[in-house]
Design a protein around this motif. Structure first.
Motif, PDB file in Angstrom:
ATOM      1  N   LEU A   1      35.563  36.384  29.048  1.00  0.00           N
ATOM      2  CA  LEU A   1      36.023  37.545  30.276  1.00  0.00           C
ATOM      3  C   LEU A   1      36.240  36.663  31.748  1.00  0.00           C
ATOM      4  CD1 LEU A   1      33.466  40.271  29.738  1.00  0.00           C
ATOM      5  CD2 LEU A   1      35.884  40.174  29.043  1.00  0.00           C
ATOM      6  N   ILE A   2      36.876  37.419  32.560  1.00  0.00           N
ATOM      7  CA  ILE A   2      37.082  36.710  33.769  1.00  0.00           C
ATOM      8  C   ILE A   2      35.953  36.209  34.539  1.00  0.00           C
ATOM      9  CG2 ILE A   2      38.112  37.106  36.368  1.00  0.00           C
ATOM     10  CD1 ILE A   2      40.073  39.119  34.963  1.00  0.00           C
ATOM     11  N   ARG A   3      35.746  35.224  35.124  1.00  0.00           N
ATOM     12  CA  ARG A   3      34.630  34.815  35.583  1.00  0.00           C
ATOM     13  C   ARG A   3      34.718  35.285  37.435  1.00  0.00           C
ATOM     14  NH1 ARG A   3      34.898  28.338  34.920  1.00  0.00           N
ATOM     15  NH2 ARG A   3      34.659  28.457  32.290  1.00  0.00           N
TER      16      ARG A   3
ATOM     17  N   VAL B   1      36.492  49.440  39.531  1.00  0.00           N
ATOM     18  CA  VAL B   1      37.365  48.454  40.261  1.00  0.00           C
ATOM     19  C   VAL B   1      38.472  49.190  41.106  1.00  0.00           C
ATOM     20  CG1 VAL B   1      39.074  46.519  40.224  1.00  0.00           C
ATOM     21  CG2 VAL B   1      36.951  46.745  38.746  1.00  0.00           C
ATOM     22  N   PRO B   2      38.301  49.480  42.330  1.00  0.00           N
ATOM     23  CA  PRO B   2      39.371  50.180  43.130  1.00  0.00           C
ATOM     24  C   PRO B   2      40.491  49.270  43.594  1.00  0.00           C
ATOM     25  CG  PRO B   2      37.613  49.763  44.647  1.00  0.00           C
ATOM     26  CD  PRO B   2      37.202  49.221  43.140  1.00  0.00           C
ATOM     27  N   GLU B   3      40.237  47.967  43.889  1.00  0.00           N
ATOM     28  CA  GLU B   3      41.174  47.212  44.522  1.00  0.00           C
ATOM     29  C   GLU B   3      41.087  45.755  43.785  1.00  0.00           C
ATOM     30  OE1 GLU B   3      44.093  46.628  45.120  1.00  0.00           O
ATOM     31  OE2 GLU B   3      44.490  47.596  47.227  1.00  0.00           O
ATOM     32  N   VAL B   4      42.174  44.816  43.876  1.00  0.00           N
ATOM     33  CA  VAL B   4      42.314  43.416  43.577  1.00  0.00           C
ATOM     34  C   VAL B   4      43.364  42.873  44.388  1.00  0.00           C
ATOM     35  CG1 VAL B   4      43.686  43.885  41.532  1.00  0.00           C
ATOM     36  CG2 VAL B   4      42.214  41.801  41.712  1.00  0.00           C
ATOM     37  N   GLN B   5      43.075  41.757  45.012  1.00  0.00           N
ATOM     38  CA  GLN B   5      44.163  40.932  45.693  1.00  0.00           C
ATOM     39  C   GLN B   5      43.973  39.629  45.508  1.00  0.00           C
ATOM     40  OE1 GLN B   5      46.365  42.143  48.560  1.00  0.00           O
ATOM     41  NE2 GLN B   5      45.994  43.634  47.018  1.00  0.00           N
ATOM     42  N   ALA B   6      45.061  38.924  45.266  1.00  0.00           N
ATOM     43  CA  ALA B   6      45.238  37.469  45.162  1.00  0.00           C
ATOM     44  C   ALA B   6      44.698  36.751  46.288  1.00  0.00           C
ATOM     45  CB  ALA B   6      46.539  37.184  44.653  1.00  0.00           C
ATOM     46  N   THR B   7      44.268  35.512  46.068  1.00  0.00           N
ATOM     47  CA  THR B   7      43.930  34.519  47.292  1.00  0.00           C
ATOM     48  C   THR B   7      45.153  33.598  47.306  1.00  0.00           C
ATOM     49  OG1 THR B   7      42.464  33.033  45.920  1.00  0.00           O
ATOM     50  CG2 THR B   7      41.369  34.909  46.932  1.00  0.00           C
ATOM     51  N   PRO B   8      45.237  32.727  48.282  1.00  0.00           N
ATOM     52  CA  PRO B   8      46.343  31.722  48.418  1.00  0.00           C
ATOM     53  C   PRO B   8      46.098  30.771  47.359  1.00  0.00           C
ATOM     54  CG  PRO B   8      45.555  32.298  50.664  1.00  0.00           C
ATOM     55  CD  PRO B   8      44.421  32.911  49.704  1.00  0.00           C
ATOM     56  N   ASP B   9      44.949  30.571  46.553  1.00  0.00           N
ATOM     57  CA  ASP B   9      44.930  29.539  45.590  1.00  0.00           C
ATOM     58  C   ASP B   9      45.037  30.264  44.280  1.00  0.00           C
ATOM     59  OD1 ASP B   9      42.470  30.688  45.099  1.00  0.00           O
ATOM     60  OD2 ASP B   9      40.951  28.960  45.709  1.00  0.00           O
TER      61      ASP B   9
ATOM     62  N   LEU C   1      32.122  42.994  47.093  1.00  0.00           N
ATOM     63  CA  LEU C   1      33.173  42.120  47.003  1.00  0.00           C
ATOM     64  C   LEU C   1      32.958  40.683  46.251  1.00  0.00           C
ATOM     65  CD1 LEU C   1      36.228  41.297  48.349  1.00  0.00           C
ATOM     66  CD2 LEU C   1      35.147  40.321  49.986  1.00  0.00           C
ATOM     67  N   TYR C   2      33.835  40.616  45.354  1.00  0.00           N
ATOM     68  CA  TYR C   2      33.700  39.352  44.314  1.00  0.00           C
ATOM     69  C   TYR C   2      35.008  38.527  44.398  1.00  0.00           C
ATOM     70  CZ  TYR C   2      29.624  41.118  41.867  1.00  0.00           C
ATOM     71  OH  TYR C   2      28.227  41.679  41.521  1.00  0.00           O
ATOM     72  N   LEU C   3      34.663  37.377  44.030  1.00  0.00           N
ATOM     73  CA  LEU C   3      35.611  36.510  43.700  1.00  0.00           C
ATOM     74  C   LEU C   3      35.846  36.187  42.478  1.00  0.00           C
ATOM     75  CD1 LEU C   3      37.735  34.042  45.070  1.00  0.00           C
ATOM     76  CD2 LEU C   3      35.932  32.573  44.907  1.00  0.00           C
ATOM     77  N   ALA C   4      36.951  36.206  41.742  1.00  0.00           N
ATOM     78  CA  ALA C   4      37.201  36.248  40.469  1.00  0.00           C
ATOM     79  C   ALA C   4      38.253  35.141  39.987  1.00  0.00           C
ATOM     80  CB  ALA C   4      37.657  37.510  39.850  1.00  0.00           C
ATOM     81  N   ASP C   5      38.127  34.510  38.906  1.00  0.00           N
ATOM     82  CA  ASP C   5      38.765  33.295  38.386  1.00  0.00           C
ATOM     83  C   ASP C   5      39.535  33.535  37.141  1.00  0.00           C
ATOM     84  OD1 ASP C   5      40.147  30.846  37.977  1.00  0.00           O
ATOM     85  OD2 ASP C   5      38.362  29.799  38.789  1.00  0.00           O
ATOM     86  N   LEU C   6      40.978  33.842  36.935  1.00  0.00           N
ATOM     87  CA  LEU C   6      41.466  34.043  35.875  1.00  0.00           C
ATOM     88  C   LEU C   6      41.667  32.729  34.857  1.00  0.00           C
ATOM     89  CD1 LEU C   6      44.766  36.041  37.088  1.00  0.00           C
ATOM     90  CD2 LEU C   6      42.797  36.932  35.693  1.00  0.00           C
ATOM     91  N   ARG C   7      41.253  31.708  35.287  1.00  0.00           N
ATOM     92  CA  ARG C   7      41.249  30.393  34.422  1.00  0.00           C
ATOM     93  C   ARG C   7      40.288  30.439  33.394  1.00  0.00           C
ATOM     94  NH1 ARG C   7      39.958  25.306  37.928  1.00  0.00           N
ATOM     95  NH2 ARG C   7      38.276  26.713  38.313  1.00  0.00           N
TER      96      ARG C   7
END
Length: 347
Positions: A271-273, A218-226, A246-252
């Motif tokens: 784990l994070i989805r 994992v070289p980078e992670v960025q938050a989306t507005p939601d 590029l993945y979309l991940a959800d901490l919930r």
């Protein structure tokens, strides 16, 4: 390991022109024909800054991007340099040198521009997260769990620590992503460390596990507005080239793993989805060329990412940058993507 010879500075006008022409045949209204997947398209790319200098500093080795409060771009090099770039032309407008408490250079990898204009910067050396003023003055340093420190102080491997850094919406939670697994965790399960802001200072908070694809980090992670995350996964195979997804991940619903010594894939540890948005190799090449074998000549060592806004249809505008490692066989390249993020499902 870190060559210092660089090419002479290109004239600003030439570089600005390259920024406009390097995109190849991309057109502003042609995003649908530039699809990388059903949710991601590429508008253009630019090699304008490749092998250039600014006031004697090499403009390359770029590892992170962030949008500054005035709309310009902050670009972090992993050789302890922080550049201010014009968001339109990508031309440098200023640069500062960063240093640790002893005046030594950082292995600077992750970047956040905080709401007060200060810069939060990770370094892979220890690893660390430090706060700097806009002019590069060191302000303070955030705590890091002992397990995430490089061995023998901790269980991490050198050059495989804090690569990504992002501030979640609302500005209260900061999140750093490890590049690779720590000793004792299953290969491919990396830890994401969070801090929460209390009375203006960040304190250690939850930690989460994230499973990468085989052979990728994992070289980078960025938050989306939601509040979800865009996560880059990257790898390299000699003679084949780079893999960048590029993945979309959800901490919930992810388990707080800060109290779990070893992450071994136990089913009770959630784990994070993640959901694949695009493999960048599937993007149209747009006339790009590569200096070494690549599955797609558009690809290089993509390492930095920033969400720069939304377009008129609601898609996220995402800017990527590759780290050329000051290597003649690699390129400093910027990529303009548009990402349609699926609506978050309840539950």
């Amino acid at each position: 390991m870190r060559p210092r010879n660089v090419l002479a500075t290109l004239a600003a006008g030439l570089a600005a022109a390259a920024c406009l022409t390097a995109a190849g045949p991309a057109a502003a209204n042609g995003a649908t024909s530039h699809a990388c997947s059903s949710t991601v398209s590429i508008d253009r790319f630019s090699d304008a800054l490749d092998k250039t200098t600014y006031e004697g500093t090499f403009v390359g080795n770029l590892s992170a991007l962030a949008v500054d409060r005035d709309g310009s771009l902050a670009a972090l090099a992993d050789r302890s340099s922080l550049f201010d770039l014009d968001a339109g032309t990508l031309q440098p407008r200023a640069s500062v040198h960063l240093a640790d408490e002893k005046g030594a250079d950082l292995d600077s990898e992750g970047l956040v521009v905080d709401r007060d204009g200060t810069r939060l910067v990770t370094s892979e050396t220890e690893p660390s997260v430090r706060r700097y003023s806009g002019d590069g003055r060191l302000l303070d340093r955030l705590p890091v769990p002992s397990s995430l420190q490089v061995a023998p102080a901790g269980r991490a491997t050198g050059n495989q620590t804090f690569e990504g850094l992002t501030l979640l919406p609302g500005g209260r939670t900061l999140l750093a992503s490890m590049e690779d697994a720590i000793s004792g965790d299953t290969t491919g399960i990396v830890r994401f460390q969070a801090w929460t802001r209390h009375h203006g200072r960040f304190r250690l908070a939850a930690q989460y596990g994230y499973r990468t694809d085989t052979g990728l980090g994992v070289p980078e992670v960025q938050a989306t507005p939601d509040g979800r995350l865009l996560v880059l996964e990257r790898g390299f195979t000699a003679g084949v080239g780079n893999t960048v997804r590029l993945y979309l991940a959800d901490l919930r619903h992810a388990t707080d793993t800060s109290g779990i010594e070893n992450l071994t894939g136990r089913p009770e540890v959630h784990l994070i989805r993640k959901t694949l948005l695009a493999d960048i190799a599937d993007c149209p090449s747009l006339g790009a060329t590569a200096r070494q074998p690549q599955p797609n000549p558009l690809l290089d060592n993509i390492e930095g990412m920033a969400v720069t806004g939304r377009d008129r249809t609601g898609r996220l505008k995402v800017l990527l940058v590759s780290d050329d490692n000051q290597n003649a066989a690699q390129t400093t390249r910027f990529y303009d993507l548009r990402v349609r993020v699926p609506i978050v499902a309840e539950g």
